[in-house]
Design a protein around this motif. Sequence first.
Motif, short mmCIF file in Angstrom:
data_model
loop_
_atom_site.label_atom_id
_atom_site.label_comp_id
_atom_site.label_asym_id
_atom_site.label_seq_id
_atom_site.Cartn_x
_atom_site.Cartn_y
_atom_site.Cartn_z
N ALA A 48 -4.27 3.81 7.50
CA ALA A 48 -5.72 4.01 7.51
C ALA A 48 -6.41 3.10 6.50
CB ALA A 48 -6.06 5.47 7.23
N GLU A 49 -5.81 2.92 5.32
CA GLU A 49 -6.38 2.02 4.31
C GLU A 49 -6.45 0.59 4.86
OE1 GLU A 49 -5.19 1.82 0.35
OE2 GLU A 49 -5.25 3.98 -0.01
N THR A 72 0.83 -1.21 0.00
CA THR A 72 0.00 0.00 0.00
C THR A 72 0.86 1.26 0.00
OG1 THR A 72 -1.75 -1.17 1.19
CG2 THR A 72 -1.84 1.23 1.23
N LEU A 86 0.75 4.07 -2.96
CA LEU A 86 0.44 5.48 -2.69
C LEU A 86 1.59 6.39 -3.13
CD1 LEU A 86 -1.27 5.30 0.83
CD2 LEU A 86 -2.36 5.66 -1.41
N SER A 139 2.92 11.48 6.63
CA SER A 139 1.53 11.65 6.17
C SER A 139 1.12 10.49 5.27
CB SER A 139 1.39 12.97 5.42
OG SER A 139 0.10 13.10 4.88
N LEU A 140 1.98 10.09 4.36
CA LEU A 140 1.68 8.98 3.47
C LEU A 140 1.56 7.68 4.27
CD1 LEU A 140 3.08 8.35 -0.04
CD2 LEU A 140 3.07 6.47 1.60
N ARG A 143 0.58 7.39 7.36
CA ARG A 143 -0.71 7.45 8.05
C ARG A 143 -1.84 7.01 7.12
NH1 ARG A 143 1.02 12.54 10.42
NH2 ARG A 143 1.46 12.23 12.63
N ASP A 144 -1.78 7.49 5.88
CA ASP A 144 -2.82 7.13 4.91
C ASP A 144 -2.79 5.63 4.61
OD1 ASP A 144 -3.58 9.76 4.85
OD2 ASP A 144 -2.58 10.22 2.94
N ARG A 171 1.07 9.16 -6.06
CA ARG A 171 1.27 10.58 -5.72
C ARG A 171 2.58 11.14 -6.27
NH1 ARG A 171 -0.69 10.40 0.66
NH2 ARG A 171 -2.75 9.46 0.22
#
Length: 198
Positions: free
Chosen positions: A192-193, A170, A174, A185-186, A188-189, A178
């Motif tokens: 979260a996924e 993941t 990402l 920050s990435l 964290r995303d 991006r």
Amino acid sequence: MSQIALPLAPANGAETIVVSPALQPVIDGLLAAQDWPYRTCILSGPPRSGKSLLARWFEISGLGDAVDDADSHPEDEVFHLWNRAQASGRPLLLVNNRGAGQWRVKLPDLGSRLGGSMTLNIGAPDDDLLVQLIEEHAARRGLALGEGAITFLLPRIERSHAAAEQLVQTIDRLSLERKAPVTISLLRDALAEGQDGV
């Protein structure tokens, strides 16, 4: 911490088995194949924990024969392999993908014989192994995690082999989408996924 390299060359680089104190008893058990009761061992463990890689390493190293997904093979075929191991004296490693204690054998003769066999179980990864798994999956993808990434991820990731692999996948996706380096920050995303079951 060490790694066992497999003499194979898949497109994305050599496959390795990450070895930590948590996995060392399993490695030691495989190396002692000549001492197994009835020359047979059942290897179990959670998904993506390296059971198939260990079976291939076991066979390639000349330690004995290995049957991946043995729990999905016809029972009479497994019984024949067990008998052959007794006759030849060559160790037989059976990989069980149903989990320890979950392989319900219906053939009575096979069940009694497997019941007396050696059992090895790969447990959930400890912190040391999780770090190594994340680093190994990232290296295989050519993914630079950046300073502090592991420290950030370790207390937040699910304690499983599959979760470590999925998380790195993941993060890589990402980062590519991006066109950006790996940042907190990435990360964290990506976490979260995973929590959302994506």
